[in-house]
Design a protein around this motif. Structure first.
Motif, mmCIF file in Angstrom:
data_model
loop_
_atom_site.group_PDB
_atom_site.id
_atom_site.type_symbol
_atom_site.label_atom_id
_atom_site.label_comp_id
_atom_site.label_asym_id
_atom_site.label_seq_id
_atom_site.Cartn_x
_atom_site.Cartn_y
_atom_site.Cartn_z
ATOM 1 N N GLY A 20 42.800 39.110 25.879
ATOM 2 C CA GLY A 20 42.453 38.220 25.617
ATOM 3 C C GLY A 20 41.914 37.319 27.207
ATOM 4 O O GLY A 20 41.151 36.238 27.623
ATOM 5 N N ARG A 21 42.138 38.124 28.282
ATOM 6 C CA ARG A 21 41.946 37.313 30.074
ATOM 7 C C ARG A 21 40.901 37.371 29.954
ATOM 8 O O ARG A 21 40.468 39.142 30.166
ATOM 9 N N PHE A 22 40.409 36.876 31.066
ATOM 10 C CA PHE A 22 38.257 37.663 31.233
ATOM 11 C C PHE A 22 38.175 36.693 32.590
ATOM 12 O O PHE A 22 37.564 36.434 33.079
ATOM 13 N N ARG A 23 39.011 36.006 33.175
ATOM 14 C CA ARG A 23 38.440 35.401 34.916
ATOM 15 C C ARG A 23 39.340 35.969 36.087
ATOM 16 O O ARG A 23 40.717 36.531 35.999
ATOM 17 N N TYR A 24 38.697 36.483 36.492
ATOM 18 C CA TYR A 24 39.074 37.408 37.469
ATOM 19 C C TYR A 24 38.667 37.105 39.697
ATOM 20 O O TYR A 24 37.807 36.467 39.494
ATOM 21 N N HIS A 25 39.695 37.419 40.281
ATOM 22 C CA HIS A 25 38.949 37.381 41.637
ATOM 23 C C HIS A 25 38.065 37.823 41.749
ATOM 24 O O HIS A 25 38.537 39.245 41.794
ATOM 25 N N PHE A 26 37.169 37.924 43.081
ATOM 26 C CA PHE A 26 36.629 38.199 43.521
ATOM 27 C C PHE A 26 36.735 37.807 44.949
ATOM 28 O O PHE A 26 36.725 37.292 45.867
ATOM 29 N N LEU A 27 37.498 39.319 46.217
ATOM 30 C CA LEU A 27 37.315 39.095 47.859
ATOM 31 C C LEU A 27 36.078 38.756 47.915
ATOM 32 O O LEU A 27 34.421 39.815 47.849
ATOM 33 N N LEU A 28 36.007 37.859 49.158
ATOM 34 C CA LEU A 28 34.336 37.611 49.564
ATOM 35 C C LEU A 28 34.645 37.765 51.348
ATOM 36 O O LEU A 28 35.464 37.951 52.031
ATOM 37 N N ASP A 29 33.736 39.133 51.456
ATOM 38 C CA ASP A 29 33.477 39.336 52.224
ATOM 39 C C ASP A 29 32.657 37.772 53.632
ATOM 40 O O ASP A 29 31.374 37.930 52.680
ATOM 41 N N ILE A 30 33.077 37.402 54.471
ATOM 42 C CA ILE A 30 31.976 36.325 54.992
ATOM 43 C C ILE A 30 31.852 36.315 55.860
ATOM 44 O O ILE A 30 31.012 35.101 56.111
ATOM 45 N N ASN A 31 31.123 37.173 55.815
ATOM 46 C CA ASN A 31 30.251 37.416 56.865
ATOM 47 C C ASN A 31 28.476 37.663 56.358
ATOM 48 O O ASN A 31 27.537 37.615 56.858
ATOM 49 N N THR A 32 29.214 38.789 54.761
ATOM 50 C CA THR A 32 27.471 39.938 54.609
ATOM 51 C C THR A 32 27.080 38.368 52.855
ATOM 52 O O THR A 32 26.247 38.474 52.030
ATOM 53 N N SER B 250 39.373 30.132 46.487
ATOM 54 C CA SER B 250 40.714 30.124 46.136
ATOM 55 C C SER B 250 41.252 31.230 47.557
ATOM 56 O O SER B 250 40.074 31.918 48.211
ATOM 57 N N ARG B 251 42.009 31.330 47.652
ATOM 58 C CA ARG B 251 42.614 31.824 49.139
ATOM 59 C C ARG B 251 44.236 33.282 48.498
ATOM 60 O O ARG B 251 44.636 32.288 47.456
ATOM 61 N N LEU B 252 44.023 33.806 48.709
ATOM 62 C CA LEU B 252 44.517 35.710 48.771
ATOM 63 C C LEU B 252 45.538 36.101 49.956
ATOM 64 O O LEU B 252 45.086 36.649 50.698
ATOM 65 N N LYS B 253 46.132 35.391 50.810
ATOM 66 C CA LYS B 253 46.887 35.936 51.905
ATOM 67 C C LYS B 253 46.144 35.166 52.261
ATOM 68 O O LYS B 253 45.697 34.008 52.349
ATOM 69 N N ASP B 254 45.110 36.584 53.111
ATOM 70 C CA ASP B 254 44.663 35.463 54.413
ATOM 71 C C ASP B 254 42.624 36.037 53.419
ATOM 72 O O ASP B 254 41.685 35.860 54.896
ATOM 73 N N ASP B 255 43.038 36.053 52.805
ATOM 74 C CA ASP B 255 41.228 36.431 51.376
ATOM 75 C C ASP B 255 40.955 35.070 51.524
ATOM 76 O O ASP B 255 42.158 34.539 50.401
ATOM 77 N N ILE B 256 40.004 35.081 51.220
ATOM 78 C CA ILE B 256 39.007 33.941 50.714
ATOM 79 C C ILE B 256 38.602 35.261 49.428
ATOM 80 O O ILE B 256 37.650 35.415 49.485
ATOM 81 N N MET B 257 38.843 33.862 48.432
ATOM 82 C CA MET B 257 38.620 34.353 46.819
ATOM 83 C C MET B 257 37.667 33.897 45.888
ATOM 84 O O MET B 257 37.549 32.475 46.112
ATOM 85 N N VAL B 258 36.515 34.328 45.062
ATOM 86 C CA VAL B 258 35.751 33.571 44.476
ATOM 87 C C VAL B 258 36.534 34.043 42.527
ATOM 88 O O VAL B 258 36.619 34.823 42.277
ATOM 89 N N VAL B 259 36.718 33.354 42.296
ATOM 90 C CA VAL B 259 37.440 32.674 41.418
ATOM 91 C C VAL B 259 36.053 32.835 40.303
ATOM 92 O O VAL B 259 35.340 32.090 39.679
ATOM 93 N N CYS B 260 35.898 33.478 38.995
ATOM 94 C CA CYS B 260 35.426 34.057 38.391
ATOM 95 C C CYS B 260 35.029 34.332 36.713
ATOM 96 O O CYS B 260 36.621 34.807 36.351
ATOM 97 N N ASP B 261 34.818 33.734 35.852
ATOM 98 C CA ASP B 261 34.815 34.002 34.575
ATOM 99 C C ASP B 261 33.975 35.074 34.242
ATOM 100 O O ASP B 261 32.246 35.077 34.270
ATOM 101 N N GLY B 262 34.566 35.866 33.176
ATOM 102 C CA GLY B 262 34.046 37.228 32.895
ATOM 103 C C GLY B 262 33.080 36.762 30.528
ATOM 104 O O GLY B 262 32.349 38.055 30.971
#
Length: 180
Positions: free
Chosen positions: A158-170, A137-149
């Motif tokens: 009871g919420r367990f789904r989180y955004h993880f910011l993806l460094d597009i270079n590493t 997904s996208r959050l503003k100009d950042d690329i995110m990976v949505v993950c279930d925990g």
């Protein structure tokens, strides 16, 4: 940008520059505008299950497509076709404005692979511990990976789904806030 995106049988229509653009594909079940990319995304597959996804520019030219069953991603680049193959492909993130393609795959444990749009491999990382990568997904100009925990990562509501910011270079994934 696009006007009146419609699907009829296995055809997708839209209006661009006062012309009707028509694309015909097998087993079409969804078509939508991706405004941030200025592309039309068409999903195909039997029984409303995503199998192949196509991205077209406003004039109806294919920009990229991927096939989850064969594990292939293909796109035109400088008068040739680039192609990557990833075993057990689960999800593809296409971000042309960042010149990146990301693939989530699963074979025992999950991996996230990153590529430039020129086809060059950038990185491969494992999923965050105790999380399962689902989609991009996208959050503003950042690329995110949505993950279930799962239950181990569940908050008091009871919420367990989180955004993880993806460094597009590493490929580094940094846990962020809740994803809905």
């Amino acid at each position: 940008m696009f006007k009146d995106i419609k699907t009829e049988s296995n055809k997708v229509f839209w209006t661009f520059d006062n012309r009707t653009i028509t694309v015909e594909l097998e087993d079409v079940w969804a078509a939508s505008e991706r405004k941030e990319m200025q592309l039309i995304e068409i999903e195909t597959g039997k029984n409303f299950r995503q199998n192949k996804v196509y991205f077209f520019n406003p004039a109806g030219e294919l920009v990229l497509h991927y096939d989850l069953e064969s594990g292939t991603v293909e796109w035109p680049f400088q008068d040739k076709t680039e192609k990557i193959t990833v075993k057990n492909m689960k999800q593809v993130g296409f971000f042309p404005q960042k010149k990146r393609i990301f693939v989530i795959s699963s074979c025992g444990s999950q991996e996230l692979s990153g590529y430039d749009t020129d086809g060059r491999f950038r990185f491969r990382v494992k999923n965050p511990p105790e999380f399962e990568m689902l989609y991009f997904s996208r959050l503003k100009d950042d690329i995110m990976v949505v993950c279930d925990g799962g239950k181990n990562q569940e908050d008091e509501y009871g919420r367990f789904r989180y955004h993880f910011l993806l460094d597009i270079n590493t490929g580094k994934l940094t846990q962020g806030g809740l994803a809905y």
